[in-house]
Write an enzyme that holds these catalytic residues in place. Structure first.
Site, PDB file in Angstrom:
ATOM      1  N   ASP A  93       0.819  -1.212   0.000  1.00  0.00           N
ATOM      2  CA  ASP A  93       0.000   0.000   0.000  1.00  0.00           C
ATOM      3  C   ASP A  93       0.856   1.266   0.000  1.00  0.00           C
ATOM      4  OD1 ASP A  93      -1.994   1.881   0.345  1.00  0.00           O
ATOM      5  OD2 ASP A  93      -2.344   1.395   2.454  1.00  0.00           O
ATOM      6  N   ASP A 276      -1.909   5.761  -5.403  1.00  0.00           N
ATOM      7  CA  ASP A 276      -2.090   4.863  -4.260  1.00  0.00           C
ATOM      8  C   ASP A 276      -2.434   3.446  -4.706  1.00  0.00           C
ATOM      9  OD1 ASP A 276      -2.633   3.660  -1.869  1.00  0.00           O
ATOM     10  OD2 ASP A 276      -4.293   4.964  -1.304  1.00  0.00           O
TER      11      ASP A 276
END
EC number: 3.4.23.1
Length: 387
Positions: A93, A276
């Site tokens: 992440d 992201d």
């Protein structure tokens, strides 16, 4: 002779790229739909992409990432922790900075249905008195911090701090297809000032370059990779275009505009965007996203998904993101998500009040189209059309 030397250097650069395969699985949302639980889940858990990025200034030692925002995550990799190694499935992440996994300290049902790290089974584990807490929905994941050997692909880090969960209430993790999260953002947003995994890799000389890159395949199961310490040019076409990071917390950049058919539809005076890997969809201001959904003919169903006729894909226009003077078109085949005979929009609205104005999140919908290099050494992102 010079050509031989150049070829040798190129071959060497390829050898030192540490590649970690990612597997594409059914998301938590899809698991809940199959079990007939999504509507009940959404009554008590409201996914809001904005909560992932902006509460951190309020809490010095407590991370407040909303874990409902991993509802649509589909790409997962395997790491190991401890001696002998214990394997875990994690989200890589770039929108967070901590590493944490479930542990045997946790007795909740969510933990029981996932792999749990047992510190007593690791001869190299070192405990601390520090705590970690991540809030979500109606409760929070609480845990402690410890140190141990963490292996990511071929990289073995013998002194990595990570979180061991003690409580994981609610449905958020009960049916989640992952065990934990490995954050790849900057250390400035790390909870409890824990050193992120990639920072530790670089500090300990485990990678040859202070960068990593991501390739997300459109293949249903295989082909996706996170590459630590280098770039493999076989995963993109053309050349990399470099974009300065505007905020060294998230992988945040300045975007020039968003347009359809040559007409600017959002971000008219430039805006901020966060790249992201931990966000599956492409997210923007609610008003702008609503206009796009109407334009492409998407409408909400009972589950809150923006559905669209699959037959319309070929006639829909590109959405063009202009970044640092370069246009990055996103075709309908990228922003419309097709599964069997069902098609849904890969766009999601959010409202964020920031001093920089409107904010966009360029998640997996964008990254599947554009190979992305996260260059910490120069605080920049590299983008090129993915193969």
């Amino acid at each position: 002779m010079k050509w031989l030397l150049l070829l040798g250097l190129l071959a060497l650069s390829e050898c030192i790229v540490h590649k970690v395969p990612l597997v594409r699985k059914k998301s938590l949302r899809k698991n809940l739909i199959e079990k007939g639980l999504l509507q009940d889940y959404l009554k008590t858990h409201t996914p809001n992409p904005a909560t992932k990025y902006f509460p951190k200034e309020t809490f010095a030692t407590v991370s407040t990432e909303s874990l409902e925002n991993y509802l649509d995550a589909e790409y997962f990799g395997t790491i190991s922790i401890g001696t002998p190694p214990q394997d875990f499935t994690v989200i890589f992440d770039t929108g967070s900075s901590n590493l944490w996994v479930p542990s045997t300290y946790c007795s909740s049902l969510a933990c029981a249905l996932h792999k749990r790290f047992n510190p007593e089974d690791s001869s190299t584990y070192q405990g601390t008195s520090e705590t970690l807490s991540i809030t979500y929905g109606t409760g929070s994941m609480t845990g402690i911090l410890g140190y141990d050997t963490v292996k990511v692909g071929s990289i073995e880090d013998t002194n990595q701090i990570f979180g061991l969960s003690k409580t994981e209430p609610g449905l958020t993790f009960l049916f989640a297809p992952f065990d934990g999260i490995l954050g790849l953002a900057y250390p400035s947003i790390s909870s409890s000032d824990a050193t992120p995994v990639f920072d530790n890799m670089w500090n300990e000389g485990l990678v040859s370059q202070d960068l990593f890159s991501v390739y997300l395949s459109s293949d249903d199961e295989k082909g996706s990779l996170v590459m630590f310490g280098g770039i493999d040019s076989s995963y993109y076409t053309g050349s990399l275009n470099w974009v300065p990071v505007s905020y060294e917390g998230y992988w945040q950049i300045t975007m020039d505009s968003v347009s359809i058919n040559g007409e600017t539809i959002a971000c008219a005076d430039s805006c901020q965007a966060i790249v992201d890997t931990g966000t599956s969809l492409l997210t923007g201001p609610t008003s702008a996203i609503s206009n796009i959904q109407s334009y492409i003919g998407a409408s909400k169903n009972l589950l809150g998904e923006n559905v669209i006729s699959c037959s319309a894909i070929d006639s829909l226009p590109d959405i063009v993101f202009t970044i640092n003077g370069i246009q990055y078109p996103l075709p309908a085949s990228a922003y419309i998500l097709k599964e069997d005979d069902d098609c849904t929009s890969g766009l999601e609205g959010m409202n964020v009040d920031t001093y920089t104005g409107e904010l966009w999140i360029l998640g997996d919908v964008f990254i599947r189209q554009y190979f992305t290099v996260f260059d910490r050494a120069n605080n920049q992102l590299g983008l090129a059309a993915a193969v």
